[in-house]
Design a protein around this motif. Structure first.
Motif, short mmCIF file in Angstrom:
data_model
loop_
_atom_site.label_atom_id
_atom_site.label_comp_id
_atom_site.label_asym_id
_atom_site.label_seq_id
_atom_site.Cartn_x
_atom_site.Cartn_y
_atom_site.Cartn_z
N GLN A 135 0.81 -1.22 0.00
CA GLN A 135 0.00 0.00 0.00
C GLN A 135 0.84 1.27 0.00
OE1 GLN A 135 -2.31 -1.00 3.61
NE2 GLN A 135 -4.15 -0.78 2.35
N LEU A 136 2.13 1.15 0.31
CA LEU A 136 2.93 2.35 0.53
C LEU A 136 3.06 3.19 -0.73
CD1 LEU A 136 4.58 3.98 2.52
CD2 LEU A 136 6.57 2.57 1.97
N GLY A 137 3.25 2.57 -1.89
CA GLY A 137 3.39 3.33 -3.13
C GLY A 137 2.15 4.15 -3.44
N ASP A 138 0.97 3.54 -3.30
CA ASP A 138 -0.28 4.28 -3.54
C ASP A 138 -0.47 5.40 -2.53
OD1 ASP A 138 -0.83 2.60 -5.66
OD2 ASP A 138 -1.98 1.19 -4.42
N MET A 143 -0.46 11.22 -1.23
CA MET A 143 0.11 12.35 -0.47
C MET A 143 0.74 13.37 -1.41
SD MET A 143 1.83 10.45 2.84
CE MET A 143 2.34 12.04 3.53
N SER A 144 1.38 12.88 -2.47
CA SER A 144 1.99 13.81 -3.43
C SER A 144 0.93 14.67 -4.11
CB SER A 144 2.78 13.01 -4.48
OG SER A 144 3.27 13.86 -5.50
N LEU A 154 0.64 17.01 7.32
CA LEU A 154 -0.24 16.27 8.22
C LEU A 154 -1.63 16.08 7.63
CD1 LEU A 154 0.70 17.71 11.73
CD2 LEU A 154 1.28 15.49 10.77
N GLN A 155 -2.11 17.08 6.88
CA GLN A 155 -3.40 16.92 6.21
C GLN A 155 -3.34 15.82 5.16
OE1 GLN A 155 -4.04 20.93 4.83
NE2 GLN A 155 -5.39 21.44 6.55
N ALA A 156 -2.20 15.72 4.48
CA ALA A 156 -2.03 14.64 3.50
C ALA A 156 -2.02 13.28 4.18
CB ALA A 156 -0.74 14.86 2.71
N MET A 157 -1.37 13.18 5.34
CA MET A 157 -1.36 11.92 6.08
C MET A 157 -2.77 11.59 6.59
SD MET A 157 2.18 11.68 8.21
CE MET A 157 1.91 9.92 8.37
N GLU A 158 -3.48 12.60 7.01
CA GLU A 158 -4.85 12.38 7.48
C GLU A 158 -5.75 11.92 6.33
OE1 GLU A 158 -8.31 14.75 10.04
OE2 GLU A 158 -6.46 15.77 9.40
N LEU A 159 -5.50 12.43 5.12
CA LEU A 159 -6.28 11.99 3.95
C LEU A 159 -6.01 10.51 3.65
CD1 LEU A 159 -8.15 12.77 1.59
CD2 LEU A 159 -6.08 13.36 0.29
N VAL A 160 -4.74 10.10 3.77
CA VAL A 160 -4.40 8.69 3.57
C VAL A 160 -5.10 7.83 4.62
CG1 VAL A 160 -2.52 7.01 3.62
CG2 VAL A 160 -2.21 9.18 2.45
N ALA A 161 -5.09 8.30 5.86
CA ALA A 161 -5.74 7.54 6.94
C ALA A 161 -7.24 7.43 6.72
CB ALA A 161 -5.45 8.22 8.29
N ARG A 162 -7.83 8.41 6.05
CA ARG A 162 -9.28 8.41 5.84
C ARG A 162 -9.69 7.65 4.58
NH1 ARG A 162 -9.77 13.41 6.18
NH2 ARG A 162 -9.92 13.98 3.97
N GLU A 163 -8.86 7.67 3.56
CA GLU A 163 -9.27 7.14 2.26
C GLU A 163 -8.78 5.72 1.99
OE1 GLU A 163 -11.35 8.54 0.28
OE2 GLU A 163 -11.51 10.42 1.39
N MET A 164 -7.68 5.32 2.59
CA MET A 164 -7.11 4.02 2.27
C MET A 164 -7.52 2.98 3.30
SD MET A 164 -3.35 4.82 0.65
CE MET A 164 -3.29 3.13 0.03
N ASN A 165 -7.25 1.72 2.98
CA ASN A 165 -7.63 0.60 3.83
C ASN A 165 -6.53 0.28 4.84
OD1 ASN A 165 -10.06 0.22 2.38
ND2 ASN A 165 -9.00 -0.99 0.83
N PRO A 166 -6.89 -0.45 5.90
CA PRO A 166 -5.87 -0.92 6.85
C PRO A 166 -4.90 -1.86 6.12
CG PRO A 166 -8.07 -1.08 7.80
CD PRO A 166 -8.24 -0.79 6.33
N PRO A 167 -3.66 -1.96 6.59
CA PRO A 167 -3.14 -1.39 7.85
C PRO A 167 -2.55 0.01 7.73
CG PRO A 167 -1.53 -2.87 6.90
CD PRO A 167 -2.72 -2.95 6.00
N ILE A 168 -2.35 0.51 6.49
CA ILE A 168 -1.66 1.79 6.37
C ILE A 168 -2.52 2.92 6.90
CG2 ILE A 168 -2.44 2.38 4.04
CD1 ILE A 168 0.51 3.18 3.49
N SER A 169 -3.83 2.80 6.77
CA SER A 169 -4.71 3.85 7.30
C SER A 169 -4.62 3.90 8.82
CB SER A 169 -6.15 3.58 6.86
OG SER A 169 -6.60 2.33 7.36
N GLN A 170 -4.53 2.75 9.47
CA GLN A 170 -4.41 2.72 10.92
C GLN A 170 -3.08 3.31 11.39
OE1 GLN A 170 -4.94 -1.45 11.72
NE2 GLN A 170 -7.17 -1.36 11.60
N GLU A 171 -2.01 2.98 10.69
CA GLU A 171 -0.69 3.48 11.08
C GLU A 171 -0.58 4.99 10.89
OE1 GLU A 171 1.38 1.82 12.67
OE2 GLU A 171 0.71 -0.23 12.36
N PHE A 172 -1.07 5.50 9.77
CA PHE A 172 -1.02 6.94 9.53
C PHE A 172 -1.95 7.68 10.48
CE2 PHE A 172 1.04 7.83 5.21
CZ PHE A 172 1.93 6.80 5.36
N SER A 173 -3.08 7.08 10.79
CA SER A 173 -3.99 7.70 11.75
C SER A 173 -3.34 7.79 13.12
CB SER A 173 -5.28 6.89 11.82
OG SER A 173 -6.15 7.41 12.80
#
Length: 307
Positions: A135-138, A143-144, A154-173
């Motif tokens: 999931q990291l590449g997507d 974020m880019s 931080l807003q870009a990280m929050e967008l990833v946490a809101r739009e993508m699936n776990p586990p990357i959304s959980q870690e960024f959140s």
């Protein structure tokens, strides 16, 4: 006699796991109904909770807490150890009528039940890290694009946490939550790296730290790192395809002896019992098991190619 030992321990651990939260809820409701402070004895479940909190401060258990975070398991180390002990007692408890005096089997079942949850954690960590790497590449592309649209980091990280699936959304959140509670961005990202243990993520975090110190176009950095990650994943996929035969050979080597032994035991049990009961047969079993494990390790060593 052994039932008199296992049953009280089993009942005590089961009560701590199930009745403790219910009693805690009752205690909180009672505090609102009867707010007058009274000198009462400390309930047993509170003592147990305090004991588990103290157990969590032991160095080995603190390391277990980091493992639980890496696996995405929302449990305290004390509760996890309590459940492991419960499983270690359940297996020998139900096997007592079948051991026929071979009490070493009870010890073996206890050890298996005690360490099976830890093996489950290792499997969960492996699955979680693999999913995070895919999931990291997507996430970097998202974020880019967010940075190009005017979002902050931080807003870009929050967008990833809101739009993508776990586990990357959980870690960024978790990173966004730590920063909102006062943790510095560098420390929050360092905690993320310690939980995930991903080489590509460490490259991303190094790029972020350099950009925060000397400046630069962070969205362009994310695009280049995402391209590198995709190329690395492509090469890993090709290597996995080329080494599929070696991995299949290791699986066959692992499964063939026990499957063949079970088949022969079903056909002629007396023939197989001689292999287990005779000292020479036991020696042959140990040598064969050692050779099997050595062969599997050698095959895995040969097909393991770092990219």
């Amino acid at each position: 006699m052994l039932y008199l030992i296992f049953f009280p321990l089993f009942f005590l651990l089961f009560w701590l796991l199930l009745a403790g939260p219910r009693l805690k809820t009752q205690q909180r409701v009672k505090a609102y109904i009867d707010p007058q402070p009274k000198q009462e004895k400390v309930p047993f479940h509170q003592l147990a909770k305090s004991g588990m909190a103290r157990v969590g401060k032991v160095p080995f258990v603190e390391n277990l807490g980091e493992v639980l975070l890496s696996a995405g398991v929302e449990k305290s180390p004390g509760k996890f150890l309590l459940q492991s002990m419960l499983l270690g007692l359940v297996l020998p408890f139900f096997a007592l009528p079948f051991v026929a005096g071979r009490y070493w089997l009870l010890l073996l079942l206890f050890v298996l039940g005690l360490f099976f949850p830890r093996l489950t954690l290792v499997w969960k960590i492996t699955q979680r890290q693999t999913a995070f790497a895919l999931q990291l590449g997507d996430a970097l592309n998202l974020m880019s694009n967010s940075l190009k649209a005017g979002y902050s980091f931080l807003q870009a990280m929050e967008l990833v946490a809101r739009e993508m699936n776990p586990p990357i959304s959980q870690e960024f959140s978790q990173v966004v939550r730590e920063v909102s509670l006062g943790t510095t961005v560098e420390d929050a990202l360092g905690n993320l790296a310690s939980r995930v243990h991903n080489d590509d993520l460490e490259l991303v975090l190094l790029s972020i730290n350099i950009q925060r110190q000397v400046g630069g176009n962070l969205s362009e950095i994310f695009d280049k790192v995402a391209s590198t990650i995709r190329e690395r994943l492509r090469i890993k996929g090709e290597i996995k395809t080329l080494t599929a035969q070696g991995r299949l050979s290791s699986i066959i080597i692992l499964l063939l002896p026990p499957v063949l032994a079970a088949f022969m035991f079903a056909i002629n049990p007396q023939y197989m019992l001689l292999l287990v009961q005779h000292p020479l047969g036991q020696l042959m079993l140990m040598v064969g098991l050692f050779g099997q494990v050595l062969g599997i390790l050698l095959i895995r060593r040969i097909i393991a190619i770092d990219v």
